[in-house]
Motif scaffolding. Structure first.
Motif, short mmCIF file in Angstrom:
data_model
loop_
_atom_site.label_atom_id
_atom_site.label_comp_id
_atom_site.label_asym_id
_atom_site.label_seq_id
_atom_site.Cartn_x
_atom_site.Cartn_y
_atom_site.Cartn_z
N ILE A 201 0.87 -1.17 0.00
CA ILE A 201 0.00 0.00 0.00
C ILE A 201 0.91 1.22 0.00
O ILE A 201 1.75 1.38 0.89
CB ILE A 201 -0.93 0.05 1.24
N VAL A 202 0.75 2.09 -1.00
CA VAL A 202 1.56 3.31 -1.10
C VAL A 202 0.69 4.49 -0.70
O VAL A 202 -0.32 4.79 -1.36
CB VAL A 202 2.11 3.50 -2.53
N ILE A 203 1.07 5.15 0.38
CA ILE A 203 0.23 6.19 0.97
C ILE A 203 0.91 7.54 0.85
O ILE A 203 2.00 7.75 1.39
CB ILE A 203 -0.07 5.86 2.46
N ASP A 204 0.26 8.47 0.13
CA ASP A 204 0.74 9.84 -0.01
C ASP A 204 -0.33 10.79 0.51
O ASP A 204 -1.49 10.40 0.70
CB ASP A 204 1.05 10.14 -1.49
N PRO A 205 0.02 12.05 0.73
CA PRO A 205 -0.96 12.99 1.29
C PRO A 205 -2.25 13.11 0.48
O PRO A 205 -3.31 13.30 1.05
CB PRO A 205 -0.19 14.31 1.33
N ILE A 206 -2.17 13.02 -0.86
CA ILE A 206 -3.39 13.23 -1.64
C ILE A 206 -3.95 11.96 -2.25
O ILE A 206 -4.99 12.01 -2.90
CB ILE A 206 -3.18 14.30 -2.74
N ARG A 207 -3.29 10.82 -2.07
CA ARG A 207 -3.88 9.58 -2.55
C ARG A 207 -3.23 8.37 -1.89
O ARG A 207 -2.09 8.43 -1.44
CB ARG A 207 -3.77 9.47 -4.07
N THR A 208 -4.00 7.28 -1.87
CA THR A 208 -3.49 6.00 -1.40
C THR A 208 -3.73 4.97 -2.49
O THR A 208 -4.83 4.89 -3.05
CB THR A 208 -4.19 5.56 -0.10
N ILE A 209 -2.70 4.19 -2.80
CA ILE A 209 -2.77 3.22 -3.89
C ILE A 209 -2.47 1.82 -3.35
O ILE A 209 -1.52 1.63 -2.60
CB ILE A 209 -1.78 3.57 -5.01
N VAL A 210 -3.31 0.86 -3.73
CA VAL A 210 -3.08 -0.55 -3.42
C VAL A 210 -2.51 -1.19 -4.69
O VAL A 210 -3.11 -1.11 -5.76
CB VAL A 210 -4.38 -1.25 -3.02
N ARG A 211 -1.35 -1.83 -4.56
CA ARG A 211 -0.72 -2.46 -5.72
C ARG A 211 -0.93 -3.97 -5.68
O ARG A 211 -0.60 -4.63 -4.67
CB ARG A 211 0.76 -2.10 -5.78
N LEU A 212 -1.48 -4.49 -6.75
CA LEU A 212 -1.84 -5.90 -6.85
C LEU A 212 -1.14 -6.53 -8.05
O LEU A 212 -0.77 -5.84 -9.01
CB LEU A 212 -3.35 -6.06 -7.01
N GLU A 213 -1.01 -7.85 -8.00
CA GLU A 213 -0.42 -8.57 -9.13
C GLU A 213 -1.14 -9.91 -9.30
O GLU A 213 -1.30 -10.67 -8.34
CB GLU A 213 1.07 -8.80 -8.90
N ALA A 214 -1.59 -10.18 -10.53
CA ALA A 214 -2.29 -11.43 -10.81
C ALA A 214 -1.31 -12.49 -11.28
O ALA A 214 -0.38 -12.20 -12.03
CB ALA A 214 -3.37 -11.19 -11.88
N ASP A 215 -1.55 -13.71 -10.87
CA ASP A 215 -0.72 -14.82 -11.32
C ASP A 215 -0.97 -15.03 -12.82
O ASP A 215 -2.12 -15.15 -13.27
CB ASP A 215 -1.13 -16.08 -10.55
N PRO A 216 0.10 -15.07 -13.64
CA PRO A 216 -0.09 -15.25 -15.09
C PRO A 216 -0.76 -16.57 -15.46
O PRO A 216 -1.27 -16.71 -16.58
CB PRO A 216 1.34 -15.17 -15.64
N ASN A 217 -0.76 -17.54 -14.55
CA ASN A 217 -1.40 -18.83 -14.82
C ASN A 217 -2.88 -18.86 -14.45
O ASN A 217 -3.53 -19.91 -14.59
CB ASN A 217 -0.66 -19.94 -14.06
N ASN A 218 -3.41 -17.73 -14.00
CA ASN A 218 -4.85 -17.68 -13.71
C ASN A 218 -5.65 -17.97 -14.97
O ASN A 218 -5.23 -17.64 -16.09
CB ASN A 218 -5.23 -16.29 -13.19
N THR A 219 -6.83 -18.54 -14.79
CA THR A 219 -7.70 -18.86 -15.94
C THR A 219 -8.66 -17.73 -16.27
O THR A 219 -9.35 -17.79 -17.30
CB THR A 219 -8.50 -20.13 -15.66
N LYS A 220 -8.71 -16.73 -15.41
CA LYS A 220 -9.63 -15.61 -15.64
C LYS A 220 -8.87 -14.31 -15.87
O LYS A 220 -7.76 -14.12 -15.36
CB LYS A 220 -10.59 -15.44 -14.46
N LYS A 221 -9.49 -13.42 -16.63
CA LYS A 221 -8.97 -12.07 -16.87
C LYS A 221 -9.69 -11.11 -15.93
O LYS A 221 -10.92 -11.09 -15.86
CB LYS A 221 -9.21 -11.66 -18.32
N PHE A 222 -8.92 -10.32 -15.20
CA PHE A 222 -9.52 -9.30 -14.34
C PHE A 222 -9.86 -8.08 -15.18
O PHE A 222 -9.05 -7.59 -15.96
CB PHE A 222 -8.57 -8.93 -13.20
N LEU A 223 -11.08 -7.57 -15.00
CA LEU A 223 -11.61 -6.51 -15.84
C LEU A 223 -11.33 -5.13 -15.25
O LEU A 223 -10.81 -5.01 -14.13
CB LEU A 223 -13.10 -6.73 -16.05
N LEU A 224 -11.71 -4.10 -16.00
CA LEU A 224 -11.37 -2.73 -15.58
C LEU A 224 -12.00 -2.36 -14.24
O LEU A 224 -11.44 -1.58 -13.49
CB LEU A 224 -11.82 -1.74 -16.67
#
Length: 474
Positions: free
Chosen positions: A269-292
């Protein structure tokens, strides 16, 4: 803006002794110099039913500021501002915010804009707001750069537009920042046709622009082009500001979760004064595509029950294939929670082998589509292709930004009032609502040569992983 500790203590003591008023009228009628205040109140009461919440808040606070209450102490003014803003906006307003409103012209507009963002409210309370108050007037229209909140990585710009003329003849052409002659391109917004500006009853429009990333750039001018009647006028407001020298707070997580067979790593989790971002990574062997809109229901809860949620619909940004960043609605930079728990909620995802459609424009048929397809009524005639998309209240319409022909040639789709920067191969497209549960997607066939079938990648679709999983991240 800081408040002297003695004043702050006295404010808190007085606030603790105040009984919340049952109505704005009951509060205002008991303030000293009653006759003058009642006069203001009657004007407000006559108009308040047609005002939106933020306009009402701004006008009430402005009325308090303009009254000539010289006998009232600084503490009384701040307390009045606290109660008035709280009543009008249904938020708790700190003495710091109230004093800031009382001391900075136009600050009530900023409070109205950020009242639902705890992160930006906390940034103001911690002296991150920088007033600019620079204006330019052309042909009866005034553009004002009110101020900004900035950290090392980005900024939030606050601006307003006012007019002494018929405001329905005023529309957007473009708005962006510059550093010298260089456009800050990622935040450039442009319209091929003027996009109407919605003014309030005082012919004032206030808004903000979020500059998410400044890659070493230091903007020095705010540029707006407006269609005013039959003419386009260009406004350029120079400004300087201070980049607050604060570092990001990083919460290292590096935990893998498995949800219905799909593996996701929560990196940090990257936390700055004006925003907080959660960084995720999908396993390339997953059978599903994560959508927008995959993680629209993601949220973080602290040990006090405070909740930080994903910014629905616009929060997901892919940094590379399988790696993405999720922006929360507000930042927790100025909070110090002891514990944090992350939960995913329902996740938008589709099987990878169904995450596209193939169309043969000559045969006028779908070659490939999802098994639970929402596409129908395909037509190809007069140099255009169209098909229907079923929609409902549970998901947004599916839109396509481009297609690829059988030879790998890409064609971008240009919709009304948008410009495609640096795109050579494009076709015009449109989405038309046919009913509450059906829209029509239509695009022109390219004038350049292309090969069938053409492929559309599916990035948004009514397909979900229903299992909810939560993990401790702090």
């Amino acid at each position: 803006m800081k408040i002297d500790e003695t004043i702050k203590k006295e404010i808190n003591e007085v606030m603790d002794s105040i009984k919340a008023p049952s109505s704005l009228y009951e509060f205002v009628k008991n303030i000293k110099e009653e006759s003058e205040i009642r006069s203001d109140l009657e004007k407000l009461k006559a108009r308040k039913n047609s005002w939106r919440k933020n306009q009402f808040a701004a006008t009430v606070v402005d009325a308090v500021k303009k009254r000539n209450l010289r006998k009232r102490s600084t503490i009384s003014i701040i307390i009045a501002a606290i109660l008035l803003i709280s009543f009008a906006t249904s938020i708790r307003v700190s003495p710091v915010i109230a004093k800031t409103v009382a001391s900075i012209p136009g600050m009530e507009r900023i409070v109205a804009l950020i009242q639902d963002d705890r992160g930006l409210i906390a940034a103001v309370e911690n002296d991150f707001y920088q007033p600019i108050n620079q204006s330019q007037t052309i042909n009866g229209v005034t553009v004002t750069l009110d101020g900004l909140i900035a950290d090392k990585k980005g900024m939030v710009i606050f601006y307003s537009i006012s007019s002494d003329r018929f405001s329905e003849n005023i529309g957007w052409k473009h708005i962006h920042l510059r550093e010298g002659f260089k456009k800050i391109g990622s935040e450039y917004k442009s319209f091929t046709q003027p996009f109407p500006i919605k003014f309030n009853q005082e012919n004032v429009f206030s808004s903000s622009m979020d500059i998410e990333y400044l890659r070493g750039e230091t903007p020095d001018s705010f540029v707006v082009a407006l269609q005013i009647g039959d003419k386009v006028e260009h406004f350029k407001i120079p400004f300087t500001y201070e980049k607050k020298n604060v570092d990001s707070k990083i919460v290292e997580v590096n935990k893998v979760v498995t949800i219905e067979g799909q593996r996701i790593t929560v990196k940090d989790i990257v936390i700055d004064p004006i925003r907080t971002i959660v960084r995720l990574e999908a396993d390339p062997n997953n059978t599903k595509k994560f959508l927008l809109n995959s993680f629209d229901e993601l949220k973080i809860v602290d040990d006090q029950g405070e909740v930080w949620e994903a910014e629905n619909g616009i929060s997901l940004q892919y940094s590379s294939e399988g790696k993405f960043e999720l922006t929360l609605k507000d930042s927790l930079y100025f909070y110090e929670p002891k514990e944090l728990t992350l939960s995913f909620g329902k996740i938008a995802a589709i099987d990878k082998d169904e995450a596209y459609i193939l169309i043969d424009t000559e045969a006028k048929k779908f070659i490939k589509e999802p098994s639970n397809s929402i596409f129908s009524n395909l037509k190809a005639e007069n140099g255009k292709v169209s098909f229907s998309i079923n929609v409902n209240e549970n998901y947004d319409t599916v839109a396509f930004n481009q297609f690829i022909d059988v030879n790998g040639k890409e064609f971008s789709i240009k919709y009304f009032k948008t410009q495609l920067m640096g795109k050579s191969n494009f076709v015009n497209g449109s989405i038309t609502k046919l009913s509450d549960d059906e829209v029509k997607f239509e695009f022109e066939l390219p004038w350049q040569s292309y090969g069938n079938p053409i492929r559309f990648e599916i990035d948004a679709y009514p397909s979900w992983i229903e299992e909810d999983v939560e993990i401790k991240i702090k």
